[in-house]
Design a protein around this motif. Structure first.
Motif, short mmCIF file in Angstrom:
data_model
loop_
_atom_site.label_atom_id
_atom_site.label_comp_id
_atom_site.label_asym_id
_atom_site.label_seq_id
_atom_site.Cartn_x
_atom_site.Cartn_y
_atom_site.Cartn_z
N ASN A 40 23.46 44.93 25.77
CA ASN A 40 24.56 44.08 25.32
C ASN A 40 25.89 44.73 25.72
OD1 ASN A 40 22.96 42.12 24.15
ND2 ASN A 40 22.97 43.09 22.14
N ALA A 41 26.83 43.89 26.15
CA ALA A 41 28.12 44.42 26.62
C ALA A 41 29.26 43.53 26.14
CB ALA A 41 28.13 44.52 28.14
N ILE A 42 30.40 44.17 25.87
CA ILE A 42 31.62 43.47 25.49
C ILE A 42 32.80 44.12 26.19
CG2 ILE A 42 30.83 42.65 23.23
CD1 ILE A 42 32.27 45.06 21.98
N VAL A 43 33.90 43.38 26.24
CA VAL A 43 35.18 43.90 26.70
C VAL A 43 36.19 43.68 25.59
CG1 VAL A 43 37.08 43.58 28.34
CG2 VAL A 43 34.72 43.60 29.16
N ILE A 44 37.00 44.70 25.29
CA ILE A 44 38.04 44.60 24.27
C ILE A 44 39.38 44.84 24.93
CG2 ILE A 44 38.90 45.46 22.05
CD1 ILE A 44 36.05 46.56 21.55
N GLU A 45 40.34 43.92 24.69
CA GLU A 45 41.63 44.00 25.35
C GLU A 45 42.78 43.90 24.34
OE1 GLU A 45 40.50 42.26 29.74
OE2 GLU A 45 41.46 40.88 28.32
N PRO A 46 43.78 44.77 24.46
CA PRO A 46 44.97 44.68 23.60
C PRO A 46 46.03 43.78 24.24
CG PRO A 46 45.06 46.70 24.86
CD PRO A 46 43.83 45.97 25.31
N THR A 47 46.02 42.51 23.89
CA THR A 47 47.02 41.57 24.41
C THR A 47 47.74 40.91 23.25
OG1 THR A 47 45.36 39.82 24.56
CG2 THR A 47 45.75 41.12 26.54
N PRO A 74 28.31 39.48 29.38
CA PRO A 74 26.88 39.58 29.74
C PRO A 74 26.64 40.16 31.13
CG PRO A 74 27.63 37.28 29.75
CD PRO A 74 28.71 38.09 29.09
N LEU A 75 27.58 39.99 32.06
CA LEU A 75 27.41 40.56 33.40
C LEU A 75 27.69 42.06 33.41
CD1 LEU A 75 29.07 37.83 35.67
CD2 LEU A 75 26.70 37.99 34.85
N GLY A 76 28.41 42.54 32.40
CA GLY A 76 28.71 43.97 32.32
C GLY A 76 29.71 44.47 33.32
N PRO A 114 40.86 41.43 41.17
CA PRO A 114 40.04 40.21 41.23
C PRO A 114 38.95 40.28 42.29
CG PRO A 114 42.35 39.64 41.01
CD PRO A 114 42.31 41.11 41.28
N SER A 115 39.27 40.85 43.46
CA SER A 115 38.28 40.94 44.52
C SER A 115 37.18 41.92 44.17
CB SER A 115 38.95 41.35 45.83
OG SER A 115 39.84 40.34 46.28
N ARG A 116 37.55 43.04 43.57
CA ARG A 116 36.53 44.01 43.16
C ARG A 116 35.64 43.45 42.05
NH1 ARG A 116 38.78 47.72 40.64
NH2 ARG A 116 41.00 47.32 40.93
N PHE A 117 36.22 42.68 41.15
CA PHE A 117 35.43 42.06 40.08
C PHE A 117 34.36 41.14 40.68
CE2 PHE A 117 34.26 39.26 36.66
CZ PHE A 117 34.43 39.99 35.50
N VAL A 118 34.75 40.32 41.65
CA VAL A 118 33.80 39.42 42.29
C VAL A 118 32.69 40.21 42.98
CG1 VAL A 118 33.49 37.67 44.09
CG2 VAL A 118 35.49 37.57 42.57
N ARG A 119 33.08 41.22 43.76
CA ARG A 119 32.06 42.02 44.46
C ARG A 119 31.14 42.73 43.48
NH1 ARG A 119 36.32 43.91 47.40
NH2 ARG A 119 35.91 46.13 46.96
N ALA A 120 31.70 43.27 42.40
CA ALA A 120 30.88 43.97 41.42
C ALA A 120 29.87 43.02 40.77
CB ALA A 120 31.76 44.61 40.35
N ALA A 121 30.32 41.81 40.47
CA ALA A 121 29.42 40.82 39.87
C ALA A 121 28.32 40.44 40.86
CB ALA A 121 30.20 39.58 39.45
N VAL A 122 28.69 40.20 42.11
CA VAL A 122 27.71 39.79 43.12
C VAL A 122 26.72 40.91 43.40
CG1 VAL A 122 27.45 39.21 45.57
CG2 VAL A 122 29.20 38.07 44.20
N PHE A 123 27.20 42.13 43.60
CA PHE A 123 26.30 43.23 43.95
C PHE A 123 25.37 43.60 42.80
CE2 PHE A 123 29.70 44.93 47.11
CZ PHE A 123 29.32 43.96 48.02
N SER A 124 25.89 43.62 41.57
CA SER A 124 25.03 44.00 40.44
C SER A 124 24.03 42.91 40.11
CB SER A 124 25.88 44.35 39.22
OG SER A 124 26.69 43.25 38.82
N GLN A 125 24.43 41.64 40.22
CA GLN A 125 23.53 40.54 39.90
C GLN A 125 22.49 40.28 40.99
OE1 GLN A 125 23.39 38.82 36.84
NE2 GLN A 125 24.66 40.61 36.39
N SER A 126 22.81 40.65 42.22
CA SER A 126 21.86 40.44 43.33
C SER A 126 20.95 41.64 43.55
CB SER A 126 22.62 40.12 44.62
OG SER A 126 23.42 41.23 45.02
N ALA A 127 21.19 42.73 42.83
CA ALA A 127 20.36 43.93 43.00
C ALA A 127 18.92 43.63 42.60
CB ALA A 127 20.92 45.07 42.16
#
Length: 362
Positions: free
Chosen positions: A176-183, A193-195, A250-263
């Motif tokens: 299980n994964a979450i992100v916490i942001e101070p905004t 869920p993608l981590g 934004p570009s790194r986020f997309v690549r990270a999602a694609v590479f980790s989910q396609s592994a």
């Protein structure tokens, strides 16, 4: 071409952006259930890094202006990982219960309330948040129930001379994964869920942006015929044509999602640890490829270290810019050590090792 490239670099140096701190995080799961969380750490100036072990029962004091109060507490769980300078401020770490927390830069979006009488009793500086989470909680459910029991206030991190703009990713041993942001001067929480995590903008923006890349595929594009002429893709990877390759968050986020989910899932913890490092190699920023400005000087933003935490087996593994060979810390062994609670990352001691195989030729 090279002359044009040189001119472009020189022109860019006249209008440098601030240091970017381009960190990227992923998570993976092995077939045997092993959960790992990994990340890169980029910075435009060399930070004094320490691998640190903080046992349970350690008193942690607030890093606020003198005599201004704040929350003092004792760690319920022992913690091992990377700290910035010789402090208890963990940037990337795992506790003895298998909870992982990573702190990532969040410039332009992080905002904190000022310290005041209404929040003084439970106030902490932003750089202390990862440690507080690791010290007190073992699961994502516990974090969700208590993540805002404290208040992060606009207090400067003395060693870096700034109020740290940050957000955090938290992963437990179930995956299980979450992100916490101070905004907006409050803490907001997102299921992740993608981590995956990078930097600004906000996490929900990044997830919406992923919709722009639903056309991407791990499968090569088949040939097509136009008026009897068959056209084929130029080579392997045609299904990923359009995957953004720059170093922006934004570009790194997309690549990270694609590479980790396609592994392709691997069998064991040892294999998934290695797989995570291979994926993170794609986010290794060479020295000089990304440049900002720090105190009026050019500051190349580069990968100072990469780490992967095994939440199931309780290890934290790191490699650095100067030493690509992996160094592993067993969390329980580190916490049980009688002394040596800190390992300073010194480039004179942590250097790249090379194995000479010249004598093995037959």
């Amino acid at each position: 071409m090279f002359r044009s490239l040189t001119a472009l670099v020189l022109a860019g140096s006249l209008a440098l952006a601030p240091v970017a701190n381009a960190c990227t995080g992923i998570k993976l799961t092995a077939k045997d259930g092993t959960e790992v969380a990994g990340r890169t750490l980029e910075f435009g100036t060399l930070v004094d890094w320490y691998v640190t072990a903080v046992p349970s029962g350690t008193q942690i004091k607030p890093e606020l202006p003198a005599d201004s109060g704040g929350l003092t507490y004792e760690t319920k769980y022992g913690i091992t990982g990377m700290t910035a300078y010789d402090t208890t401020n963990f940037v990337d770490a795992i506790n003895e219960e298998g909870l992982y927390v990573g702190l990532f830069y969040f410039p332009g979006y992080a905002s904190y309330p000022d310290l005041g009488d209404d929040n003084r009793a439970k106030a902490l500086a932003p750089q202390q948040y990862a440690t507080w989470l690791l010290a007190n909680f073992a699961t994502i459910d516990e974090v969700k129930a208590h993540f805002d029991d404290i208040v992060l206030v606009a207090a400067e991190f003395e060693q870096m001379g700034e109020v740290i703009p940050m957000h955090v990713r938290v992963v437990d041993k179930t995956g299980n994964a979450i992100v916490i942001e101070p905004t907006d001067k409050t803490l907001k929480i997102f299921d992740a869920p993608l981590g995956v995590i990078t930097n600004s903008p906000t996490y929900d923006w990044h997830m919406t942006n992923l919709s722009n890349f639903v056309n991407l595929s791990t499968v090569n594009v088949p040939p097509v015929k136009l008026d009897g002429v068959e056209l084929q893709a130029a080579g392997q990877g045609a299904g990923m044509h359009g995957l953004p390759g720059d170093f922006t968050p934004p570009s790194r986020f997309v690549r990270a999602a694609v590479f980790s989910q396609s592994a392709i899932p691997v069998e064991t913890g040892a294999e998934v640890l290695e797989q995570a490092f291979h994926i993170l190699n794609n986010f290794d920023i060479p020295y000089g490829a990304v440049r900002g400005e720090e105190s009026g000087k050019v500051a190349p933003d580069y990968t100072q270290w990469t780490a992967v935490a095994d939440l199931t087996n309780g290890t934290w593994t790191v490699k650095t810019y100067d030493a690509q060979n992996l160094r592993v810390v067993d969390v329980k062994a580190a916490l049980a050590a009688a002394d040596g609670k800190v390992v300073h990352i010194d480039s004179k001691k942590w250097s790249q090792s090379f194995e000479d195989i010249s004598s093995e030729f037959k």
